[in-house]
Design a protein around this motif. Structure first.
Motif, PDB file in Angstrom:
ATOM      1  N   SER A  27       0.832  -1.216   0.000  1.00  0.00           N
ATOM      2  CA  SER A  27       0.000   0.000   0.000  1.00  0.00           C
ATOM      3  C   SER A  27       0.865   1.264   0.000  1.00  0.00           C
ATOM      4  CB  SER A  27      -0.935   0.000   1.207  1.00  0.00           C
ATOM      5  OG  SER A  27      -0.202   0.217   2.394  1.00  0.00           O
ATOM      6  N   ASN A  28       2.159   1.090   0.303  1.00  0.00           N
ATOM      7  CA  ASN A  28       3.059   2.249   0.303  1.00  0.00           C
ATOM      8  C   ASN A  28       3.739   2.474  -1.041  1.00  0.00           C
ATOM      9  OD1 ASN A  28       2.602   2.801   3.063  1.00  0.00           O
ATOM     10  ND2 ASN A  28       4.050   1.192   3.647  1.00  0.00           N
ATOM     11  N   MET A  29       3.416   1.666  -2.030  1.00  0.00           N
ATOM     12  CA  MET A  29       4.111   1.678  -3.321  1.00  0.00           C
ATOM     13  C   MET A  29       4.319   3.083  -3.893  1.00  0.00           C
ATOM     14  SD  MET A  29       3.091  -0.594  -6.547  1.00  0.00           S
ATOM     15  CE  MET A  29       4.368  -1.620  -7.175  1.00  0.00           C
ATOM     16  N   ARG A  30       3.274   3.881  -3.866  1.00  0.00           N
ATOM     17  CA  ARG A  30       3.391   5.204  -4.501  1.00  0.00           C
ATOM     18  C   ARG A  30       4.372   6.123  -3.765  1.00  0.00           C
ATOM     19  NH1 ARG A  30      -0.938   5.117  -1.361  1.00  0.00           N
ATOM     20  NH2 ARG A  30      -1.631   6.969  -0.224  1.00  0.00           N
ATOM     21  N   HIS A  31       4.745   5.748  -2.541  1.00  0.00           N
ATOM     22  CA  HIS A  31       5.680   6.579  -1.759  1.00  0.00           C
ATOM     23  C   HIS A  31       7.124   6.086  -1.836  1.00  0.00           C
ATOM     24  CE1 HIS A  31       2.125   8.395   0.024  1.00  0.00           C
ATOM     25  NE2 HIS A  31       1.718   7.213   0.438  1.00  0.00           N
ATOM     26  N   TRP A  32       7.349   4.896  -2.435  1.00  0.00           N
ATOM     27  CA  TRP A  32       8.703   4.318  -2.424  1.00  0.00           C
ATOM     28  C   TRP A  32       9.695   5.122  -3.240  1.00  0.00           C
ATOM     29  CZ3 TRP A  32       6.766  -1.204  -4.055  1.00  0.00           C
ATOM     30  CH2 TRP A  32       6.145  -1.800  -2.950  1.00  0.00           C
ATOM     31  N   ILE A  81      12.495 -12.473   1.019  1.00  0.00           N
ATOM     32  CA  ILE A  81      13.066 -11.146   1.282  1.00  0.00           C
ATOM     33  C   ILE A  81      11.997 -10.282   1.919  1.00  0.00           C
ATOM     34  CG2 ILE A  81      12.632 -10.418  -1.127  1.00  0.00           C
ATOM     35  CD1 ILE A  81      15.151  -8.581  -0.787  1.00  0.00           C
ATOM     36  N   PHE A  82      12.408  -9.532   2.948  1.00  0.00           N
ATOM     37  CA  PHE A  82      11.519  -8.653   3.708  1.00  0.00           C
ATOM     38  C   PHE A  82      11.993  -7.228   3.500  1.00  0.00           C
ATOM     39  CE2 PHE A  82      10.960  -6.020   7.466  1.00  0.00           C
ATOM     40  CZ  PHE A  82       9.649  -6.253   7.883  1.00  0.00           C
ATOM     41  N   LEU A  83      11.079  -6.349   3.159  1.00  0.00           N
ATOM     42  CA  LEU A  83      11.456  -4.941   2.976  1.00  0.00           C
ATOM     43  C   LEU A  83      10.515  -4.021   3.752  1.00  0.00           C
ATOM     44  CD1 LEU A  83      11.361  -6.389  -0.155  1.00  0.00           C
ATOM     45  CD2 LEU A  83      12.758  -4.396  -0.613  1.00  0.00           C
ATOM     46  N   TYR A  84      11.063  -3.177   4.610  1.00  0.00           N
ATOM     47  CA  TYR A  84      10.327  -2.000   5.065  1.00  0.00           C
ATOM     48  C   TYR A  84      11.216  -0.821   4.710  1.00  0.00           C
ATOM     49  CZ  TYR A  84       6.119  -0.031   6.795  1.00  0.00           C
ATOM     50  OH  TYR A  84       4.903   0.600   6.835  1.00  0.00           O
ATOM     51  N   PRO A  85      11.131  -0.390   3.433  1.00  0.00           N
ATOM     52  CA  PRO A  85      12.063   0.620   2.947  1.00  0.00           C
ATOM     53  C   PRO A  85      11.652   2.014   3.396  1.00  0.00           C
ATOM     54  CG  PRO A  85      10.502   0.083   1.218  1.00  0.00           C
ATOM     55  CD  PRO A  85      10.130  -0.769   2.421  1.00  0.00           C
ATOM     56  N   LEU A  86      12.515   2.948   3.090  1.00  0.00           N
ATOM     57  CA  LEU A  86      12.193   4.354   3.310  1.00  0.00           C
ATOM     58  C   LEU A  86      11.134   4.721   2.278  1.00  0.00           C
ATOM     59  CD1 LEU A  86      13.356   6.548   5.124  1.00  0.00           C
ATOM     60  CD2 LEU A  86      14.739   7.284   3.200  1.00  0.00           C
ATOM     61  N   ASP A  87      10.175   5.534   2.640  1.00  0.00           N
ATOM     62  CA  ASP A  87       9.276   6.087   1.628  1.00  0.00           C
ATOM     63  C   ASP A  87       8.986   7.540   1.990  1.00  0.00           C
ATOM     64  OD1 ASP A  87       6.793   6.337   3.173  1.00  0.00           O
ATOM     65  OD2 ASP A  87       6.635   4.156   3.081  1.00  0.00           O
ATOM     66  N   SER A  88       8.404   8.276   1.037  1.00  0.00           N
ATOM     67  CA  SER A  88       8.285   9.726   1.233  1.00  0.00           C
ATOM     68  C   SER A  88       7.417  10.067   2.445  1.00  0.00           C
ATOM     69  CB  SER A  88       7.715  10.385  -0.028  1.00  0.00           C
ATOM     70  OG  SER A  88       6.472   9.801  -0.348  1.00  0.00           O
ATOM     71  N   LYS A  89       6.495   9.157   2.803  1.00  0.00           N
ATOM     72  CA  LYS A  89       5.603   9.390   3.941  1.00  0.00           C
ATOM     73  C   LYS A  89       6.362   9.374   5.276  1.00  0.00           C
ATOM     74  CE  LYS A  89       2.671   6.254   4.254  1.00  0.00           C
ATOM     75  NZ  LYS A  89       2.124   5.162   4.788  1.00  0.00           N
ATOM     76  N   ILE A  90       7.396   8.518   5.343  1.00  0.00           N
ATOM     77  CA  ILE A  90       8.122   8.349   6.612  1.00  0.00           C
ATOM     78  C   ILE A  90       9.569   8.843   6.522  1.00  0.00           C
ATOM     79  CG2 ILE A  90       6.719   6.454   7.538  1.00  0.00           C
ATOM     80  CD1 ILE A  90       8.749   4.485   6.405  1.00  0.00           C
TER      81      ILE A  90
END
Ligand code: AHG
Ligand code: MN
Ligand code: MN
Length: 334
Positions: free
Chosen positions: A210-215, A259-268
């Motif tokens: 759901s965070n795709m657009r912020h990646w 593989i597990f990802l909690y990447p940086l995104d523009s929201k956070i």
């Protein structure tokens, strides 16, 4: 069959392999006991007074669940009197917890996420506990956050408990990774897996889509390529899983790769990431590396980061080595 309890495993690590000392053995036993108590509390569910909101926020502005607070209290109470610790720090407390003067002080620092996956408590999905152990450096004041700000490479032990269909304890003391299953009748953790190894290749990924657009571009590119499947650049189909309890997602990877990802995104972006370095990213990175996997922020090895704050957040990308290497290379190219 030789039945090896956690106590016996630890005694053998101490006596035969010289991998741990008596204080670290006690520390791990006490942590395991605290995890058992948390497992019992969680298991009561709607029959106990344990579900729902606590009505308070933690230092990170997140609403605390009753079980977040209860699990934190269980950890503090279990660990403060044994004489093995110099101090403790937790997701649920802004500042380190000082060992009361009436108890002896030890050489270790314990950091923990008492209840990981809080959003899953009330819906009866697996949650867990994550912990990391550091040595208290000479001349540092263990009542101050600075004493805890050591790179992940300094960890002497790390582990997690998963409270799922079975309660598991996964542990490393820097000598590979082992897994214990709680025997509920006897109340003891029994060794059920030795030398856990994460397969280097995988066809499974975990990310909150759901965070795709912020990646950022490298992560977007990587996931796009996985989604393209057999006819895309990767030439194979990938499956996706997202439990939203890091412990459960990491444990799946420890079991069958991924593989597990909690990447940086523009929201956070302003807070540096979602997951916390000291009691989520570092212990998990230590465990994953000990099982032959890799853990990066995209810009370098997680364990090499020099922490700047007790509750610092970082991007986390971990799991099967070859996949993590691809994400890393996309970051370098970007
Ligand atoms: P915690 O419950 O300790 O705050 O940690 C929750 C973390 C982690 O377990 C999980 O991977 C992630 O938050 C889920 O985040 P989303 O709800 O954004 O998917
Ligand atoms: Mn957590
Ligand atoms: Mn938590």
């Amino acid at each position: 069959m030789r039945r090896i309890t956690l106590s016996r495993y630890l005694i053998e690590e101490q006596r035969e392999k010289g991998k741990i000392n008596a204080d670290l053995r006690l520390l791990i036993e006490v942590v395991a006991r605290a995890c058992k108590r948390i497992a019992i509390a969680i298991g009561k569910g709607g029959l106990g007074e344990v579900l729902g909101e606590a009505g308070s926020d933690n230092v990170q502005g997140e609403a605390q669940k009753k079980l977040d607070v209860l699990s934190n209290d269980i950890f503090l109470e279990a660990n403060e009197w044994g004489g093995h610790l110099a101090g403790m720090a937790s997701e649920e407390m802004e500042l380190p917890h000082a060992i009361p003067n009436r108890y002896p002080q030890g050489e270790y620092l314990l950091l923990f996420d008492p209840l990981d996956g809080s959003s899953n408590i009330d819906i009866n999905v697996s949650v867990g506990t994550i912990f990391s152990v550091l040595r208290s450096a000479e001349g540092c004041d263990p009542t101050q956050s600075e004493a805890f700000l050591q790179a992940g490479t300094e960890q002497v032990a790390a582990g997690y408990a998963v409270y799922g269909p079975t309660t598991l304890l996964v542990l490393t003391v820097g000598n590979g990774v082992v897994c214990f299953t709680l025997d509920r009748e006897l109340g003891s953790f029994v060794l059920t897996q030795e030398n856990l190894q994460i397969p280097p290749e995988t066809q499974e990924f975990a990310i909150n889509m759901s965070n795709m657009r912020h990646w950022e571009t490298p992560v977007k590119r990587y996931i796009d390529e996985l989604l393209a499947g057999k006819t895309g650049p990767r030439g194979k189909d990938f499956n996706m899983r997202w439990v939203a309890s890091m412990v459960a997602d990491v444990h799946r990877i420890m079991t069958r790769g991924g593989i597990f990802l909690y990447p940086l995104d523009s929201k956070i972006a302003a807070q540096g990431g979602k997951l916390r370095l000291m009691y989520e990213a570092n212990p998990m990175a230590f465990i994953v590396e000990q099982a032959g996997g890799a853990a990066t922020t995209g810009h370098g090895r997680i364990l090499d980061l020099q922490p700047s704050g007790l509750h610092q957040r970082v991007p986390v990308i971990l799991g099967s080595k070859n996949e993590v290497a691809i994400v890393d290379s996309y970051h370098r190219k970007a």
